[in-house]
Design a protein around this motif. Structure first.
Motif, short mmCIF file in Angstrom:
data_model
loop_
_atom_site.label_atom_id
_atom_site.label_comp_id
_atom_site.label_asym_id
_atom_site.label_seq_id
_atom_site.Cartn_x
_atom_site.Cartn_y
_atom_site.Cartn_z
N ARG A 143 52.78 -4.25 64.38
CA ARG A 143 52.55 -5.43 65.01
C ARG A 143 51.81 -5.75 63.40
N ILE A 144 50.55 -4.73 62.90
CA ILE A 144 50.69 -4.71 61.12
C ILE A 144 51.44 -5.71 60.43
N ASP A 145 52.47 -4.27 60.46
CA ASP A 145 53.80 -5.03 59.55
C ASP A 145 54.37 -6.13 59.53
N GLY A 146 54.49 -6.75 61.01
CA GLY A 146 54.69 -7.87 61.32
C GLY A 146 53.48 -8.88 60.50
N VAL A 147 52.85 -8.99 60.70
CA VAL A 147 51.88 -10.11 60.09
C VAL A 147 52.18 -10.43 58.60
N ILE A 148 52.19 -8.34 57.70
CA ILE A 148 52.97 -8.95 56.30
C ILE A 148 53.77 -9.28 56.55
N ALA A 149 54.71 -9.20 57.39
CA ALA A 149 56.62 -9.65 56.82
C ALA A 149 56.25 -11.29 56.94
N THR A 150 55.35 -11.97 57.69
CA THR A 150 55.58 -13.22 58.31
C THR A 150 54.52 -14.13 57.02
N GLN A 151 53.75 -13.14 56.41
CA GLN A 151 53.22 -14.24 55.17
C GLN A 151 53.78 -14.40 54.15
N GLU A 152 54.94 -13.41 54.03
CA GLU A 152 55.61 -14.20 52.55
C GLU A 152 56.88 -15.33 53.41
N SER A 153 57.42 -14.50 54.47
CA SER A 153 58.16 -14.69 54.53
C SER A 153 58.86 -16.31 55.52
N LYS A 154 59.70 -17.03 55.28
CA LYS A 154 59.88 -18.26 56.16
C LYS A 154 61.62 -18.60 56.25
N TYR A 155 61.62 -19.21 57.42
CA TYR A 155 62.46 -19.58 58.28
C TYR A 155 62.86 -20.49 57.41
N ILE A 156 64.27 -20.38 57.31
CA ILE A 156 65.20 -22.05 56.22
C ILE A 156 66.22 -22.23 57.18
N VAL A 157 65.80 -23.46 57.05
CA VAL A 157 67.67 -23.73 57.59
C VAL A 157 68.35 -24.91 57.32
N LEU A 158 69.74 -25.32 56.46
CA LEU A 158 70.17 -26.57 55.91
C LEU A 158 71.63 -26.70 56.26
N ASN A 159 71.40 -28.16 55.72
CA ASN A 159 72.94 -28.11 55.81
C ASN A 159 74.07 -27.73 54.31
N ALA A 160 74.73 -27.62 54.55
CA ALA A 160 76.48 -27.41 53.68
C ALA A 160 77.33 -27.26 53.89
N PRO A 161 78.28 -27.95 52.90
CA PRO A 161 80.02 -27.53 53.17
C PRO A 161 80.11 -26.00 53.04
N LYS A 162 81.23 -26.16 53.56
CA LYS A 162 81.71 -24.69 53.27
C LYS A 162 82.47 -24.24 51.85
N ALA A 163 82.22 -25.06 51.09
CA ALA A 163 82.81 -24.42 50.05
C ALA A 163 81.71 -24.14 48.83
N ALA A 164 80.42 -24.13 49.93
CA ALA A 164 79.12 -24.31 49.08
C ALA A 164 78.48 -22.89 49.16
N LEU A 165 79.12 -21.93 50.76
CA LEU A 165 78.33 -21.10 51.23
C LEU A 165 77.36 -19.93 50.20
N ILE A 166 78.58 -19.34 49.91
CA ILE A 166 78.67 -18.43 48.79
C ILE A 166 77.28 -18.82 47.97
N GLU A 167 76.97 -19.53 47.26
CA GLU A 167 76.63 -19.59 46.75
C GLU A 167 74.58 -19.93 46.90
N ILE A 168 75.26 -21.01 48.65
CA ILE A 168 73.52 -21.03 49.17
C ILE A 168 73.04 -19.81 49.48
N ALA A 169 73.84 -18.33 50.13
CA ALA A 169 73.76 -17.08 50.47
C ALA A 169 73.46 -16.62 49.39
N ARG A 170 73.52 -16.67 48.45
CA ARG A 170 73.17 -15.91 47.39
C ARG A 170 71.66 -16.67 46.56
N ILE A 171 71.47 -17.80 46.13
CA ILE A 171 70.42 -18.49 46.37
C ILE A 171 69.05 -18.09 47.26
#
Ligand code: PRT
Ligand code: ZN
Length: 295
Positions: free
Chosen positions: A212-240
């Motif tokens: 549980r404590i590992d989970g708490v620490i992991a969530t402190q910095e973590s964020k969930y990101i959702v975005l839309n992107a065209p196919k051509a941009a997917l590789i670059e976005i995954a890198r960022i």
């Protein structure tokens, strides 16, 4: 002290710099703690755990002796303790990311410092073992002046020329006409576990709490990101995307060639990150906090 061996015990600083964040960590792990502000112990209502509030310096001893199976203390306190022991009797389970400070050697302002300069000098500190270790590694002989507190006053009082003390903002050194010149130890709060054998049922409870404590620490910095992107941009976005492994990519209904990307980012997400994602072709970027996570 006689402790109930069917329950876990965690030693936490009673008051001081680590208290609040230690308590918040336990709360974040879902523990409902009973007991008033001045109580020496607090019982978790919903987990077989008792919290023992003690001075930070005593935490390694409590854990090493197995009075408490777990503890939260600074690495500075832990390493100072460990250097006085023949063998290590506690194990660091995880770094907690708070209580950050650095044990530093400081010299009076204006001194043009070289490490060799410490030879033959008096150095005041509350961490005599860590300082002795630092000096021995460099084959420097100096006189260590142990002090319990107010170490920063030592040079002005003529007790020592140098000091070795914890620094966080540096304001205390500055106010006393001192400057940090050398790092002895970088420190943060850590969760420690006894090396004494635990009954299997108790060890299982400790593991569950640590997950549980590992989970708490992991969530402190973590964020969930959702975005839309065209196919051509997917590789670059995954890198960022910072600290995101294997983002989920799903086609957007009614928009051929466009995808929704979802990812857990395990590193801080800054405005700069969003700007880069947008520049790479992302749109409708959402960044959401994560409430709970089990790794
Ligand atoms: O009563 P108890 O013995 O439990 O508490 P304590 O007074 O010994 O410890 P406390 O509460 O001061 O610190 C607990 C722990 O916090 C330390 O063991 C470190 O792991 C961590 N920590 C983080 C610090 C600092 N930052 C810190 N800045 N501990 C002490 N300081 C002191 C330092 O000694 C110096 O006097 O703060 C002053 C310097 O601060 P700056 O910001 O001016 O640089
Ligand atoms: Zn202390």
């Amino acid at each position: 002290m006689v402790t109930d061996r069917s329950r876990l015990h965690i030693a936490v600083q009673k008051s001081g710099r680590l208290f609040e964040q230690s308590r918040d960590l336990l709360k974040g792990a879902g523990l409902k703690l009973q007991g008033g502000k001045n109580a020496l112990t607090a019982r978790a209502e919903n987990f077989p755990l008792d919290v023992m509030f003690v001075r930070d310096d005593d935490i390694p001893t409590f854990v090493a002796d197995g009075v408490c199976e777990l503890g939260i203390c600074g690495q500075n306190v832990l390493e100072e303790y460990a250097l006085g022991q023949a063998a290590r009797r506690v194990r660091t389970v995880t770094n907690l990311g708070f209580g950050r400070c650095t044990l530093k050697i400081a010299a009076p302002d204006g001194v043009v410092y070289k490490t060799e300069m410490l030879a033959g000098q008096r150095i005041a500190t509350s961490y005599p073992r860590l300082l002795a270790h630092f000096l021995a590694e460099r084959a420097i002989e100096a006189e260590i002046v142990p002090m319990k507190g107010a170490v920063e006053l030592a040079p002005r009082l003529g007790i020592a020329k140098f000091i070795c003390d914890l620094v966080s903002t540096g304001a205390t050194l500055e106010a006393n006409g001192l400057a940090a010149v050398e790092t002895v130890l970088a420190s943060e709060a850590v969760l420690v576990r006894t090396l004494k054998p635990m009954a299997p049922a108790l060890a299982e409870r400790a593991d569950a709490l640590l997950t549980r404590i590992d989970g708490v620490i992991a969530t402190q910095e973590s964020k969930y990101i959702v975005l839309n992107a065209p196919k051509a941009a997917l590789i670059e976005i995954a890198r960022i995307l910072p600290g995101a492994e294997a983002p989920t990519v799903v086609p957007l209904a009614g928009r051929p060639g466009h995808y929704a990307v979802q990812a857990v980012c395990q590193e801080s997400v800054f405005w700069e990150t969003l700007e880069k994602l947008k520049a790479a072709g992302a749109s409708a970027i959402l960044v959401m906090p994560i409430e709970k996570m089990m790794l």
